[in-house]
Design an enzyme around this catalytic site. Structure first.
Site, PDB file in Angstrom:
ATOM      1  N   SER A 159     -16.132   0.648 -11.834  1.00 20.42           N
ATOM      2  CA  SER A 159     -16.210   1.513 -10.654  1.00 20.42           C
ATOM      3  C   SER A 159     -15.013   2.444 -10.493  1.00 20.42           C
ATOM      4  O   SER A 159     -15.005   3.247  -9.563  1.00 20.42           O
ATOM      5  CB  SER A 159     -16.336   0.659  -9.390  1.00 20.42           C
ATOM      6  OG  SER A 159     -15.187  -0.151  -9.216  1.00 20.42           O
TER       7      SER A 159
ATOM      8  N   SER B  52     -16.771 -19.115  -1.306  1.00 18.71           N
ATOM      9  CA  SER B  52     -17.310 -20.414  -0.892  1.00 18.71           C
ATOM     10  C   SER B  52     -17.076 -21.519  -1.904  1.00 18.71           C
ATOM     11  O   SER B  52     -16.945 -22.691  -1.533  1.00 18.71           O
ATOM     12  CB  SER B  52     -18.815 -20.287  -0.621  1.00 18.71           C
ATOM     13  OG  SER B  52     -19.050 -19.443   0.478  1.00 18.71           O
TER      14      SER B  52
ATOM     15  N   TRP C 113     -12.760   5.623 -11.523  1.00 19.20           N
ATOM     16  CA  TRP C 113     -12.763   5.916 -10.089  1.00 19.20           C
ATOM     17  C   TRP C 113     -13.972   6.779  -9.787  1.00 19.20           C
ATOM     18  O   TRP C 113     -14.255   7.720 -10.528  1.00 19.20           O
ATOM     19  CB  TRP C 113     -11.479   6.639  -9.687  1.00 19.20           C
ATOM     20  CG  TRP C 113     -10.251   5.860  -9.883  1.00 19.20           C
ATOM     21  CD1 TRP C 113      -9.370   5.934 -10.909  1.00 19.20           C
ATOM     22  CD2 TRP C 113      -9.762   4.862  -8.988  1.00 19.20           C
ATOM     23  NE1 TRP C 113      -8.336   5.059 -10.710  1.00 19.20           N
ATOM     24  CE2 TRP C 113      -8.545   4.388  -9.531  1.00 19.20           C
ATOM     25  CE3 TRP C 113     -10.184   4.331  -7.777  1.00 19.20           C
ATOM     26  CZ2 TRP C 113      -7.780   3.398  -8.916  1.00 19.20           C
ATOM     27  CZ3 TRP C 113      -9.432   3.364  -7.168  1.00 19.20           C
ATOM     28  CH2 TRP C 113      -8.242   2.905  -7.725  1.00 19.20           C
TER      29      TRP C 113
ATOM     30  N   GLU D  97       7.285   2.504  27.564  1.00 20.05           N
ATOM     31  CA  GLU D  97       7.891   2.787  28.858  1.00 20.05           C
ATOM     32  C   GLU D  97       9.408   2.650  28.817  1.00 20.05           C
ATOM     33  O   GLU D  97      10.132   3.404  29.473  1.00 20.05           O
ATOM     34  CB  GLU D  97       7.323   1.850  29.924  1.00 20.05           C
ATOM     35  CG  GLU D  97       5.829   1.998  30.162  1.00 20.05           C
ATOM     36  CD  GLU D  97       4.990   1.083  29.282  1.00 20.05           C
ATOM     37  OE1 GLU D  97       3.902   0.683  29.726  1.00 20.05           O
ATOM     38  OE2 GLU D  97       5.421   0.759  28.151  1.00 20.05           O
TER      39      GLU D  97
ATOM     40  N   GLU E 123     -13.544  -4.063   2.128  1.00 15.07           N
ATOM     41  CA  GLU E 123     -13.672  -3.391   0.831  1.00 15.07           C
ATOM     42  C   GLU E 123     -14.321  -4.388  -0.110  1.00 15.07           C
ATOM     43  O   GLU E 123     -13.658  -5.279  -0.634  1.00 15.07           O
ATOM     44  CB  GLU E 123     -12.309  -2.957   0.305  1.00 15.07           C
ATOM     45  CG  GLU E 123     -11.609  -1.923   1.180  1.00 15.07           C
ATOM     46  CD  GLU E 123     -10.398  -1.321   0.493  1.00 15.07           C
ATOM     47  OE1 GLU E 123     -10.537  -0.896  -0.681  1.00 15.07           O
ATOM     48  OE2 GLU E 123      -9.327  -1.280   1.108  1.00 15.07           O
TER      49      GLU E 123
ATOM     50  N   LEU F 297     -21.749  -8.895   0.415  1.00 14.98           N
ATOM     51  CA  LEU F 297     -21.017  -9.133   1.656  1.00 14.98           C
ATOM     52  C   LEU F 297     -21.173  -7.946   2.609  1.00 14.98           C
ATOM     53  O   LEU F 297     -21.332  -8.142   3.823  1.00 14.98           O
ATOM     54  CB  LEU F 297     -19.535  -9.385   1.355  1.00 14.98           C
ATOM     55  CG  LEU F 297     -18.624  -9.640   2.560  1.00 14.98           C
ATOM     56  CD1 LEU F 297     -19.134 -10.790   3.419  1.00 14.98           C
ATOM     57  CD2 LEU F 297     -17.191  -9.914   2.085  1.00 14.98           C
TER      58      LEU F 297
END
Length: 394
Positions: A181, A244, A183, A65, A316, A321
């Site tokens: 992994s 953890s 790519w 504004e 990611e 998880l």
């Protein structure tokens, strides 16, 4: 009485929302907001003239504004202001926008949505009405809410908006059995991931993924493909590692990068390792172990919202998880990048979802968008099921 909006109202509010999107990568933890100020000739609601416009460019700097009013000058008096979010009524690092609009003599204010921030929540609208402005609310509200899903979630639900990003093969695999992994997907998909990182307040990962990939979890200017890429990359999201038992390597790449790395852990670890990680640059936060020696994911997300003003979390991570978040109903959106390749039955799965033994147990998704990204495909989906309870981290 419900407001009746004209075609021109829709046009100018759409413009305000388009302006707001320009701040997508730079306003965090503030919301993206756009404002357009228009003058209409007396008795003619169909032929407006834009006299000022602006958007919130960066946290700590003037709001939308203010920029629009500066551009409009004296022409703001008697004009109509279109704002994608209710003008703020409190003083933070900048002054209240509702007061600025009132001082400028704006006659009508069209607001897309009420601010979910309890410090505002209708007070800006009421201030404008008390000052004599005509205020109408609700034009293109769904589009305005979609601009700031994380801000809305944090203000109304006390937790960030959780976006889960996964790259997979056509047979639903994320990595070889060894963990290799890079790519699966191509450069165009990776550019989209960089933009997801750039708009996020935090990037969340599990320690196992960090050990396997040694991911940096950073925004890289050279891969963004944006005109203001260097400016965007200067704001690095908070890196959050679920760990953890403090297995994070002291030489992990994420500890060497600019920005902060927060490690969420429990008491079940060596004090010596904790001190070494802190010396290496990590911020260690201890939370109670609630299940199998792991922390509550719900409590962790609440902590991020409360203590770090985290609006959007980009996840990611690996199957454990990712599956725990999905099973707990804590995923708001999935972005799945699918590569035209096959990794085979020995490769790692997308989600670890134990207990799905019958078709009645399946996790249904609603597809929001599917489109080609280079040689890959991107699927945006939302979980159909409501929250089912809490789960523990890794």
């Amino acid at each position: 009485m419900e407001a009746i909006f004209t075609h021109q109202d829709h046009v100018y509010m759409a413009r305000a929302i388009a302006l707001a999107k320009k701040g997508r990568y730079t306003t965090d933890p503030n919301p993206c907001v756009g404002c357009v100020i228009v003058r209409f000739d007396e008795g003619d609601a169909e032929n407006g003239r834009v006299v000022g416009e602006g958007y919130h460019e960066k946290a700590g700097e003037p709001h939308a504004e203010v920029f629009a009013l500066e551009a409009a000058g004296e022409a703001a008096f008697g004009a109509t202001a279109y704002v994608s979010l209710e003008p703020c009524s409190h003083t933070g690092r900048t002054g209240p926008c509702c007061e600025a609009l009132a001082r400028a003599g704006v006659a009508r204010v069209v607001v897309a949505m009420v601010d979910p921030n309890p410090q505002v929540a209708g007070r800006g609208i009421e201030h404008l009405r008390q000052a004599g402005a005509r205020v109408e609310v609700g034009l293109l509200e769904a589009q305005a809410r979609a601009l700031n899903p994380g801000f809305v979630s944090r203000m109304q639900g006390g937790r960030p908006f959780v976006r889960l990003k996964m790259a997979m093969s056509l047979d639903g695999r994320t990595a070889m059995g060894s963990g290799e992994s890079q790519w699966i997907t191509g450069p165009d998909a990776r550019r989209q991931v960089q933009r997801l990182r750039a708009r996020s307040s935090a990037i969340l990962s599990g320690v196992e993924s960090i050990i396997l990939d040694d991911a940096r979890l950073t925004v890289r200017a050279e891969q963004l493909g944006l005109d203001n890429a260097r400016a965007v990359a200067r704001r690095q999201p908070l890196r959050v590692i679920m760990d953890s038992t403090l297995r994070l390597p002291l030489a992990a790449a994420c500890l060497q990068e600019p920005g902060r790395t927060l490690v969420i852990t429990t008491e079940a670890h060596s004090e010596e390792k904790r001190q070494k990680l802190e010396a290496a640059g990590a911020i260690i936060h201890v939370m109670p172990a609630v299940k199998a020696g792991r922390v509550s994911l719900t409590d962790m997300l609440g902590f991020l919202a409360r203590e770090y003003d985290i609006n959007e979390v980009l996840v990611e991570t690996g199957a454990t998880l990712a599956g725990a978040l999905l099973d707990a109903g804590l995923v708001d959106e999935l972005q799945l990048f699918v590569a035209p390749t096959l990794l085979g039955g020995e490769a790692r799965p997308l989600f670890a979802l134990p207990g799905l033994t019958e078709m009645a147990h399946q996790k249904r998704l609603d597809i929001q968008d599917i489109r080609a990204v280079g040689s890959d495909w991107r699927i945006i989906a939302t979980p159909r099921e409501p929250q089912t309870g809490d789960a523990a981290g890794v």
